[in-house]
Scaffold this motif. Structure first.
Motif, PDB file in Angstrom:
ATOM      1  N   VAL A  47       0.858  -1.184   0.000  1.00 45.80           N
ATOM      2  CA  VAL A  47       0.000   0.000   0.000  1.00 45.80           C
ATOM      3  C   VAL A  47       0.891   1.230   0.000  1.00 45.80           C
ATOM      4  O   VAL A  47       1.705   1.428   0.909  1.00 45.80           O
ATOM      5  CB  VAL A  47      -0.942   0.015   1.223  1.00 45.80           C
ATOM      6  N   SER A  48       0.747   2.053  -1.034  1.00 40.88           N
ATOM      7  CA  SER A  48       1.520   3.288  -1.108  1.00 40.88           C
ATOM      8  C   SER A  48       0.622   4.459  -0.751  1.00 40.88           C
ATOM      9  O   SER A  48      -0.571   4.468  -1.056  1.00 40.88           O
ATOM     10  CB  SER A  48       2.141   3.464  -2.496  1.00 40.88           C
ATOM     11  N   SER A  49       1.223   5.438  -0.075  1.00 41.16           N
ATOM     12  CA  SER A  49       0.463   6.591   0.390  1.00 41.16           C
ATOM     13  C   SER A  49       1.316   7.848   0.278  1.00 41.16           C
ATOM     14  O   SER A  49       2.539   7.772   0.150  1.00 41.16           O
ATOM     15  CB  SER A  49       0.010   6.377   1.838  1.00 41.16           C
TER      16      SER A  49
ATOM     17  N   THR B  87       5.968  10.288   1.313  1.00 37.39           N
ATOM     18  CA  THR B  87       5.383   9.045   0.798  1.00 37.39           C
ATOM     19  C   THR B  87       5.793   7.879   1.684  1.00 37.39           C
ATOM     20  O   THR B  87       6.767   7.971   2.430  1.00 37.39           O
ATOM     21  CB  THR B  87       5.834   8.755  -0.652  1.00 37.39           C
TER      22      THR B  87
ATOM     23  N   SER C 191       2.038   4.630   7.732  1.00 32.63           N
ATOM     24  CA  SER C 191       1.053   4.824   6.661  1.00 32.63           C
ATOM     25  C   SER C 191      -0.322   5.209   7.204  1.00 32.63           C
ATOM     26  O   SER C 191      -1.087   5.897   6.527  1.00 32.63           O
ATOM     27  CB  SER C 191       0.916   3.547   5.828  1.00 32.63           C
TER      28      SER C 191
ATOM     29  N   ILE D 148      -2.480   8.032   5.312  1.00 31.74           N
ATOM     30  CA  ILE D 148      -3.742   7.651   4.660  1.00 31.74           C
ATOM     31  C   ILE D 148      -4.922   8.337   5.345  1.00 31.74           C
ATOM     32  O   ILE D 148      -5.848   8.802   4.690  1.00 31.74           O
ATOM     33  CB  ILE D 148      -3.896   6.119   4.641  1.00 31.74           C
TER      34      ILE D 148
ATOM     35  N   CYS E  10      -5.101   6.121  -1.120  1.00 32.00           N
ATOM     36  CA  CYS E  10      -3.888   5.298  -1.215  1.00 32.00           C
ATOM     37  C   CYS E  10      -3.921   4.553  -2.544  1.00 32.00           C
ATOM     38  O   CYS E  10      -4.892   4.645  -3.294  1.00 32.00           O
ATOM     39  CB  CYS E  10      -3.807   4.308  -0.059  1.00 32.00           C
TER      40      CYS E  10
ATOM     41  N   ALA F  70      -1.187   9.564  -4.142  1.00 38.22           N
ATOM     42  CA  ALA F  70      -0.254   8.510  -3.749  1.00 38.22           C
ATOM     43  C   ALA F  70       0.367   7.907  -5.008  1.00 38.22           C
ATOM     44  O   ALA F  70      -0.301   7.770  -6.040  1.00 38.22           O
ATOM     45  CB  ALA F  70      -0.984   7.435  -2.949  1.00 38.22           C
TER      46      ALA F  70
END
Length: 185
Positions: free
Chosen positions: A26-28, A34, A62, A66, A72, A114
């Motif tokens: 999961v990227s945020s 980031t 995160s 988020i 995200c 994101a």
């Protein structure tokens, strides 16, 4: 059919049997910062709109990104990224640039700020649909607003966490489509 002989099992370890989905990254992003987190606790909650429930621990870096951004990208890695999946899961906090540390390429998303992870088989851009359980349970309910999936292979080799440092790698696919009612496909 055979009946199984069973014995008591610690309830704290039942995730070994119930973790249904693949591990995701999961990227945020929030205000220029980031992060990437490894996640196994997610579930599909609806088809139209496409809803995904995700448990995120409130001590995870995160979580705050988020929660503030309300968005995200859920990225689906393949088994060749297992070292990055484990490494990201072992890192915590804002002091590590996980894209750089694990040789991942941030991509530009279309509907969220994101970043996508270019090396992942699929990227699902998500916006928070329901945050009513975030404070109480750490449960974020996202709506997938855009999905980008590689054209091949049709069924990627994904990894599924079984607990205790054990992963299951997806294997052979068998279609039983003819046995389903069309509305259940």
């Amino acid at each position: 059919m055979r009946a199984f002989t069973k014995k008591d099992f610690p309830v704290s370890k039942i995730r070994r049997f119930l973790e249904p989905g693949p591990i995701v990254l999961v990227s945020s992003a929030w205000k220029g910062k980031t992060n990437i987190m490894t996640m196994g606790w997610h579930m599909v909650m609806g088809f139209e709109p496409s809803l995904i429930g995700c448990y995120i621990w409130d001590q995870n870096h995160s979580y705050s990104l988020i929660r503030k951004s309300r968005e995200c990208v859920i990225n689906l890695p393949t088994s060749d990224l297992i070292d990055a999946v484990i490494g990201i899961g072992n890192c915590h906090g804002p002091e590590v640039d996980k894209f750089q540390e694990f040789g991942l390429t941030p991509g530009k998303a279309k509907y969220v700020d994101a970043p996508l992870i270019s090396e992942c088989y699929a990227n699902f851009e998500c916006k928070l649909k329901d945050g009513s359980q975030v404070d109480r349970m750490g449960l974020f309910i996202f709506e997938c607003v855009r999905a980008c999936v590689a054209a091949t292979p049709r069924y990627p080799t994904t990894v599924h966490y079984r607990g205790d440092g054990v992963f299951m790698v997806s294997g052979r696919n068998t279609s039983y489509k003819q046995r389903f009612r069309p509305e259940n496909l």
